[in-house]
Design a protein around this motif. Structure first.
Motif, mmCIF file in Angstrom:
data_model
loop_
_atom_site.group_PDB
_atom_site.id
_atom_site.type_symbol
_atom_site.label_atom_id
_atom_site.label_comp_id
_atom_site.label_asym_id
_atom_site.label_seq_id
_atom_site.Cartn_x
_atom_site.Cartn_y
_atom_site.Cartn_z
ATOM 1 N N LEU A 67 0.864 -0.943 -0.215
ATOM 2 C CA LEU A 67 0.009 0.653 0.331
ATOM 3 C C LEU A 67 1.114 1.713 0.146
ATOM 4 O O LEU A 67 0.369 2.172 -0.787
ATOM 5 N N GLU A 68 2.157 1.517 0.685
ATOM 6 C CA GLU A 68 2.757 2.602 0.948
ATOM 7 C C GLU A 68 3.265 2.625 -0.534
ATOM 8 O O GLU A 68 3.408 3.825 -1.020
ATOM 9 N N ASP A 72 2.895 5.853 -3.027
ATOM 10 C CA ASP A 72 4.068 6.729 -2.997
ATOM 11 C C ASP A 72 4.130 6.961 -4.599
ATOM 12 O O ASP A 72 4.897 8.358 -5.049
ATOM 13 N N LYS A 73 3.422 5.670 -5.439
ATOM 14 C CA LYS A 73 3.630 6.264 -6.975
ATOM 15 C C LYS A 73 2.652 7.117 -7.391
ATOM 16 O O LYS A 73 2.793 8.167 -8.036
ATOM 17 N N GLU A 74 1.412 7.631 -6.322
ATOM 18 C CA GLU A 74 -0.131 8.408 -6.795
ATOM 19 C C GLU A 74 1.579 9.818 -6.746
ATOM 20 O O GLU A 74 0.846 10.606 -6.991
ATOM 21 N N VAL A 75 1.348 10.061 -5.058
ATOM 22 C CA VAL A 75 2.268 11.109 -4.357
ATOM 23 C C VAL A 75 3.158 11.383 -5.861
ATOM 24 O O VAL A 75 3.066 12.733 -6.070
ATOM 25 N N SER A 278 12.529 9.430 -1.502
ATOM 26 C CA SER A 278 10.645 8.487 -0.623
ATOM 27 C C SER A 278 9.836 9.614 -1.037
ATOM 28 O O SER A 278 10.500 11.008 -0.525
ATOM 29 N N GLY A 279 8.678 9.596 -1.708
ATOM 30 C CA GLY A 279 7.839 10.396 -1.864
ATOM 31 C C GLY A 279 7.484 11.487 -0.517
ATOM 32 O O GLY A 279 6.484 11.970 -0.463
ATOM 33 N N LYS A 280 7.665 10.393 0.750
ATOM 34 C CA LYS A 280 6.821 10.102 2.301
ATOM 35 C C LYS A 280 6.810 12.620 2.121
ATOM 36 O O LYS A 280 6.374 12.656 2.959
ATOM 37 N N ILE A 281 8.132 12.688 1.554
ATOM 38 C CA ILE A 281 8.128 14.312 1.646
ATOM 39 C C ILE A 281 7.201 14.782 1.888
ATOM 40 O O ILE A 281 6.522 16.157 2.139
ATOM 41 N N PHE A 282 6.087 14.478 0.353
ATOM 42 C CA PHE A 282 4.628 15.007 -0.323
ATOM 43 C C PHE A 282 3.777 15.170 0.547
ATOM 44 O O PHE A 282 2.811 15.106 -0.097
ATOM 45 N N TRP A 283 3.632 13.598 1.534
ATOM 46 C CA TRP A 283 2.756 13.525 2.272
ATOM 47 C C TRP A 283 1.239 14.393 2.331
ATOM 48 O O TRP A 283 0.247 14.396 2.123
ATOM 49 N N ASP A 284 2.129 15.011 2.952
ATOM 50 C CA ASP A 284 1.221 16.498 4.260
ATOM 51 C C ASP A 284 0.734 17.090 3.122
ATOM 52 O O ASP A 284 -0.099 17.306 3.263
ATOM 53 N N GLU A 285 1.850 17.607 2.349
ATOM 54 C CA GLU A 285 1.290 18.647 1.319
ATOM 55 C C GLU A 285 -0.172 17.846 0.297
ATOM 56 O O GLU A 285 -0.412 18.828 -0.018
ATOM 57 N N LEU A 286 0.578 16.918 -0.356
ATOM 58 C CA LEU A 286 -1.474 16.165 -1.229
ATOM 59 C C LEU A 286 -1.871 16.002 0.034
ATOM 60 O O LEU A 286 -2.978 15.342 -0.877
#
Length: 298
Positions: A67-68, A72-75, A278-286
């Protein structure tokens, strides 16, 4: 291509495999939960293991990682659209060639289609560009990096080869005769090749470069003369005889500074910021909402 990027791509492909398994298992469950829940997938004496129990175990072991990976791919995709970050076919092609020639047995180990590899590379490139888009690197530093690491940006002529080994030339001739009648090379490799390790892979040796010292020189000589999707005549080696099949040829090339300048910028910039790729840096933003395991988190 940096080794950490190779590991990231390989890990991504492994997760994609798991995702595929989960999709094909869970799809029938969605359609008919009551029936699937009772279906037995294994029996041990009088004890049954239900499909539902199997699915639950798959989710428990791999569900969060899969799931992560999907998130990440969609983020990365949405962040790239937001910041107008793009990759070119030329960039992806270059990274793919470097990956194949550097990793050697990628075809054998990853067992993924070119399209799947390209998708993973494109996502990786987009993420690197997003993370480094605001980092400044001097022209002098990039030129020095190139001069000090020219070998990284050189790919040797490389061949993706399969083989069928035999102990005698007569046996090799018989294999060629069956190939000429239309029998699949991979099937013959599994049935007749003396190399048990590659036989299970349809004879696939992966990507072999001209400067690979672990492969018989006779293989390279034969591959140089072959056309793509053609097999060779009998090839004599120190261990006996072989018939080769050429899947792909990658021409050697030394990439110029201008060709890899953007790639060098990303590499130096990533070392400067020292943050995980990692794409996690953009999780909050998106505005990612995470409900896995009945717990919500950002």
């Amino acid at each position: 291509m940096p080794k950490q990027k190779l590991r990231a791509i390989i890990a991504g492909l492994a997760l994609l495999n798991l995702l595929t398994i989960v999709i094909f298992v869970i799809k029938p469950l969605i359609i008919s939960k009551s029936v699937i829940g009772e279906e037995t997938v294994a029996k041990i004496g009088s004890t049954d293991i239900s499909r539902e129990a199997w699915i639950n175990e798959l989710e428990k072991r791999y569900g969060e990682d899969v799931l992560e990976e999907m998130v990440d791919k969609e983020v990365v995709k949405q962040a790239a659209e937001k910041y107008k970050v793009k990759t070119s076919d030329e960039e992806v092609d270059r990274e793919l060639k470097m990956m194949k020639t550097m990793y050697g047995t990628a075809g054998q180990t990853l067992n993924k289609s070119t399209d799947q590899l390209r998708q993973e590379i494109q996502s990786s490139l987009l993420l690197e560009k997003l993370l480094t888009k605001d980092v400044s690197v001097s022209e002098t530093a990039m030129q020095k990096y190139y001069d000090d690491n020219k070998d990284i940006y050189r790919i040797p002529t490389t061949y993706h080869i399969s083989h069928i080994t035999s102990s005698t030339k007569k046996q090799a001739d018989q294999i060629i005769n069956e190939l000429e009648k239309g029998v699949s090379f991979a099937v013959l490799a599994m049935e007749k090749s003396l190399d048990e390790f590659t036989a299970n892979q349809g004879g696939d040796l992966g990507y072999i470069s001209q400067d690979n010292e672990q492969v018989s020189k006779e293989y390279i000589t034969a591959a140089e003369k072959l056309k793509v999707n053609k097999w060779s005549g009998p090839v004599e080696t120190d261990e006996g005889w072989a018939v080769l099949y050429l899947h792909e040829k990658i021409e050697g090339n030394q990439y110029t500074y201008d060709e890899v300048k953007d790639q060098i910028h990303r590499q130096i910039a990533l070392e400067q910021i020292q943050s995980p790729v990692s794409g996690k840096i953009f999780w909050d933003e998106l505005d990612v909402e995470w409900f896995y395991g009945l717990k919500e988190q950002k």
